[in-house]
Structure formats: structure tokens, C-alpha cells
Design a protein around this motif. Structure first.
Motif, PDB file in Angstrom:
ATOM      1  N   SER A 247      23.514  39.831  37.336  1.00 53.47           N
ATOM      2  CA  SER A 247      23.306  41.165  36.777  1.00 53.47           C
ATOM      3  C   SER A 247      24.639  41.770  36.359  1.00 53.47           C
ATOM      4  N   ALA A 248      24.616  42.478  35.247  1.00 55.35           N
ATOM      5  CA  ALA A 248      25.826  43.116  34.737  1.00 55.35           C
ATOM      6  C   ALA A 248      26.322  44.175  35.725  1.00 55.35           C
ATOM      7  N   GLY A 249      27.627  44.198  35.946  1.00 52.51           N
ATOM      8  CA  GLY A 249      28.232  45.204  36.805  1.00 52.51           C
ATOM      9  C   GLY A 249      28.153  44.924  38.297  1.00 52.51           C
ATOM     10  N   LYS A 250      27.370  43.949  38.713  1.00 51.17           N
ATOM     11  CA  LYS A 250      27.259  43.618  40.131  1.00 51.17           C
ATOM     12  C   LYS A 250      28.391  42.665  40.513  1.00 51.17           C
ATOM     13  N   ARG A 251      28.993  42.888  41.678  1.00 46.43           N
ATOM     14  CA  ARG A 251      30.087  42.028  42.149  1.00 46.43           C
ATOM     15  C   ARG A 251      29.527  40.836  42.913  1.00 46.43           C
ATOM     16  N   TYR A 252      30.050  39.658  42.606  1.00 48.68           N
ATOM     17  CA  TYR A 252      29.647  38.427  43.273  1.00 48.68           C
ATOM     18  C   TYR A 252      30.885  37.755  43.867  1.00 48.68           C
ATOM     19  N   ALA A 253      30.684  37.021  44.942  1.00 46.42           N
ATOM     20  CA  ALA A 253      31.762  36.243  45.552  1.00 46.42           C
ATOM     21  C   ALA A 253      31.322  34.778  45.547  1.00 46.42           C
ATOM     22  N   TRP A 254      31.922  33.986  44.680  1.00 47.04           N
ATOM     23  CA  TRP A 254      31.593  32.570  44.540  1.00 47.04           C
ATOM     24  C   TRP A 254      32.349  31.780  45.600  1.00 47.04           C
ATOM     25  N   CYS A 255      31.641  30.936  46.331  1.00 50.76           N
ATOM     26  CA  CYS A 255      32.246  30.114  47.379  1.00 50.76           C
ATOM     27  C   CYS A 255      33.148  29.071  46.738  1.00 50.76           C
ATOM     28  N   ALA A 256      34.428  29.115  47.074  1.00 51.54           N
ATOM     29  CA  ALA A 256      35.384  28.161  46.517  1.00 51.54           C
ATOM     30  C   ALA A 256      35.668  27.010  47.460  1.00 51.54           C
ATOM     31  N   CYS A 257      35.283  27.143  48.741  1.00 55.44           N
ATOM     32  CA  CYS A 257      35.608  26.095  49.719  1.00 55.44           C
ATOM     33  C   CYS A 257      34.494  25.059  49.870  1.00 55.44           C
ATOM     34  N   GLY A 258      33.247  25.450  49.651  1.00 56.96           N
ATOM     35  CA  GLY A 258      32.120  24.527  49.767  1.00 56.96           C
ATOM     36  C   GLY A 258      31.438  24.536  51.123  1.00 56.96           C
ATOM     37  N   HIS A 259      31.894  25.356  52.065  1.00 58.50           N
ATOM     38  CA  HIS A 259      31.329  25.375  53.412  1.00 58.50           C
ATOM     39  C   HIS A 259      30.204  26.398  53.598  1.00 58.50           C
ATOM     40  N   SER A 260      29.989  27.268  52.642  1.00 57.55           N
ATOM     41  CA  SER A 260      28.984  28.318  52.759  1.00 57.55           C
ATOM     42  C   SER A 260      27.566  27.749  52.845  1.00 57.55           C
TER      43      SER A 260
ATOM     44  N   SER B 219      40.069  31.050  49.694  1.00 57.17           N
ATOM     45  CA  SER B 219      39.287  32.289  49.669  1.00 57.17           C
ATOM     46  C   SER B 219      38.297  32.260  48.509  1.00 57.17           C
ATOM     47  N   PRO B 220      37.206  33.041  48.611  1.00 51.14           N
ATOM     48  CA  PRO B 220      36.197  33.040  47.538  1.00 51.14           C
ATOM     49  C   PRO B 220      36.733  33.699  46.267  1.00 51.14           C
ATOM     50  N   LEU B 221      36.112  33.356  45.161  1.00 48.19           N
ATOM     51  CA  LEU B 221      36.469  33.958  43.880  1.00 48.19           C
ATOM     52  C   LEU B 221      35.489  35.089  43.603  1.00 48.19           C
ATOM     53  N   ARG B 222      35.998  36.279  43.450  1.00 49.50           N
ATOM     54  CA  ARG B 222      35.140  37.432  43.170  1.00 49.50           C
ATOM     55  C   ARG B 222      35.098  37.663  41.663  1.00 49.50           C
ATOM     56  N   PHE B 223      33.879  37.890  41.148  1.00 51.58           N
ATOM     57  CA  PHE B 223      33.726  38.125  39.713  1.00 51.58           C
ATOM     58  C   PHE B 223      32.603  39.112  39.461  1.00 51.58           C
ATOM     59  N   THR B 224      32.680  39.779  38.315  1.00 51.73           N
ATOM     60  CA  THR B 224      31.673  40.752  37.887  1.00 51.73           C
ATOM     61  C   THR B 224      31.276  40.421  36.452  1.00 51.73           C
ATOM     62  N   PRO B 225      30.024  39.965  36.235  1.00 51.09           N
ATOM     63  CA  PRO B 225      29.595  39.639  34.862  1.00 51.09           C
ATOM     64  C   PRO B 225      29.477  40.905  34.003  1.00 51.09           C
ATOM     65  N   GLU B 226      29.716  40.735  32.710  1.00 48.92           N
ATOM     66  CA  GLU B 226      29.659  41.871  31.786  1.00 48.92           C
ATOM     67  C   GLU B 226      28.250  42.165  31.296  1.00 48.92           C
ATOM     68  N   LYS B 227      27.360  41.147  31.339  1.00 50.44           N
ATOM     69  CA  LYS B 227      25.978  41.384  30.910  1.00 50.44           C
ATOM     70  C   LYS B 227      25.026  40.533  31.737  1.00 50.44           C
ATOM     71  N   ASP B 228      23.752  40.932  31.741  1.00 47.92           N
ATOM     72  CA  ASP B 228      22.728  40.176  32.460  1.00 47.92           C
ATOM     73  C   ASP B 228      22.499  38.850  31.731  1.00 47.92           C
ATOM     74  N   ARG B 229      22.541  37.766  32.498  1.00 46.02           N
ATOM     75  CA  ARG B 229      22.285  36.469  31.889  1.00 46.02           C
ATOM     76  C   ARG B 229      22.117  35.417  32.981  1.00 46.02           C
ATOM     77  N   THR B 230      21.695  34.244  32.563  1.00 49.48           N
ATOM     78  CA  THR B 230      21.580  33.108  33.472  1.00 49.48           C
ATOM     79  C   THR B 230      22.789  32.212  33.237  1.00 49.48           C
ATOM     80  N   VAL B 231      23.483  31.884  34.325  1.00 50.34           N
ATOM     81  CA  VAL B 231      24.694  31.070  34.219  1.00 50.34           C
ATOM     82  C   VAL B 231      24.582  29.846  35.121  1.00 50.34           C
ATOM     83  N   MET B 232      25.418  28.869  34.841  1.00 50.30           N
ATOM     84  CA  MET B 232      25.517  27.676  35.679  1.00 50.30           C
ATOM     85  C   MET B 232      26.796  27.817  36.499  1.00 50.30           C
TER      86      MET B 232
END
Length: 133
Positions: free
Chosen positions: A55-68, A86-99
């Protein structure tokens, strides 16, 4: 064992049953076994990417280590299992489906760039070499 049953087992990740048993050496007082409880390297969570609706504007934390346990997102497992990653935090600019990458080898984190093919090939080669030793 037929070649087809071997390939099915490799695809399912059941290569441990095809390995030769390890030779156990006698334990002496001069031999010390060290266990590393913390990892400094990334662990592939899966071989294929995760398809996720963001979702646009929502903050996500992507697991970078693989242990989650909540892949592809972080659940804090890196604090005990991989404190240097540490995890990578990102905020998408628009609603979409990503890989989102699951192999943790992407150069375009957190998005998949096809690096998982290299991971799959490396695992397959390692499995085949283990069978023919």
C-alpha cells in the motif's frame, strides 16, 4: 534408484537421504568443537520471490537476514540470530503488487532481480556433488 526418482528428490529438497554417512572421528581432549550461534551471512528464506500487495505510504521492513518467520517481512529474529544484519525499511509510492526477494541475493533490495536463479543453480550443483562423492 532411478534417475527420475533422484531428480524428484532433488526438486523436493530431499538430498540428505542420498548423502553418504559422515565418518565419525574419536573425540579426544585436544579436539574442541566450536558452535556459532550468530550468523553474519544472509540465509536464503526461499528459492523463489514472494508476490506481495503493498500500500502507498505504508512503511514496510523487509527481512534482509533470512531468519524471520514472517517472510518477506522482518519479525526481529535478526536481533538474536544475525545482529550485524538489519532489515531494509521502505515505503512504496503507490499501491501495487511487487515481487520481494526471498533469496536475499538481490542487487535491487527489497525487489527481486532474478538472482534466485543463481541460488537455485548453486544449490543444485552442491546437491549433485554431494551425491557423487
Amino acid at each position: 534408484m532411478s534417475a527420475s526418482s533422484f531428480l524428484v528428490a532433488v526438486r523436493r529438497g530431499c538430498t540428505r537421504t542420498f548423502r553418504r554417512p559422515q565418518i565419525l572421528l574419536p573425540v579426544s581432549s585436544s579436539m574442541v568443537v566450536q558452535y556459532c550461534l550468530e550468523s553474519t551471512q544472509k540465509v536464503p528464506a526461499a528459492r523463489l520471490p514472494y508476490r506481495v500487495k503493498v500500500s502507498a505510504g505504508k512503511r514496510y521492513a523487509w527481512c534482509a537476514c533470512g531468519h524471520s518467520k514472517k517472510q518477506p517481512f522482518c519479525d526481529g529474529a535478526h536481533r538474536t540470530k544475525a545482529p550485524s544484519i538489519s532489515p531494509l525499511r521502505f515505503t512504496p509510492e503507490k499501491d501495487r503488487t511487487v515481487m520481494l526477494c526471498a533469496c536475499k541475493e538481490t542487487k535491487n533490495a527489497p525487489y527481486c532481480d532474478g538472482s534466485h536463479f543463481k541460488v537455485i543453480f548453486r544449490d543444485l550443483v552442491k546437491s549433485v556433488k554431494g551425491v557423487f562423492k
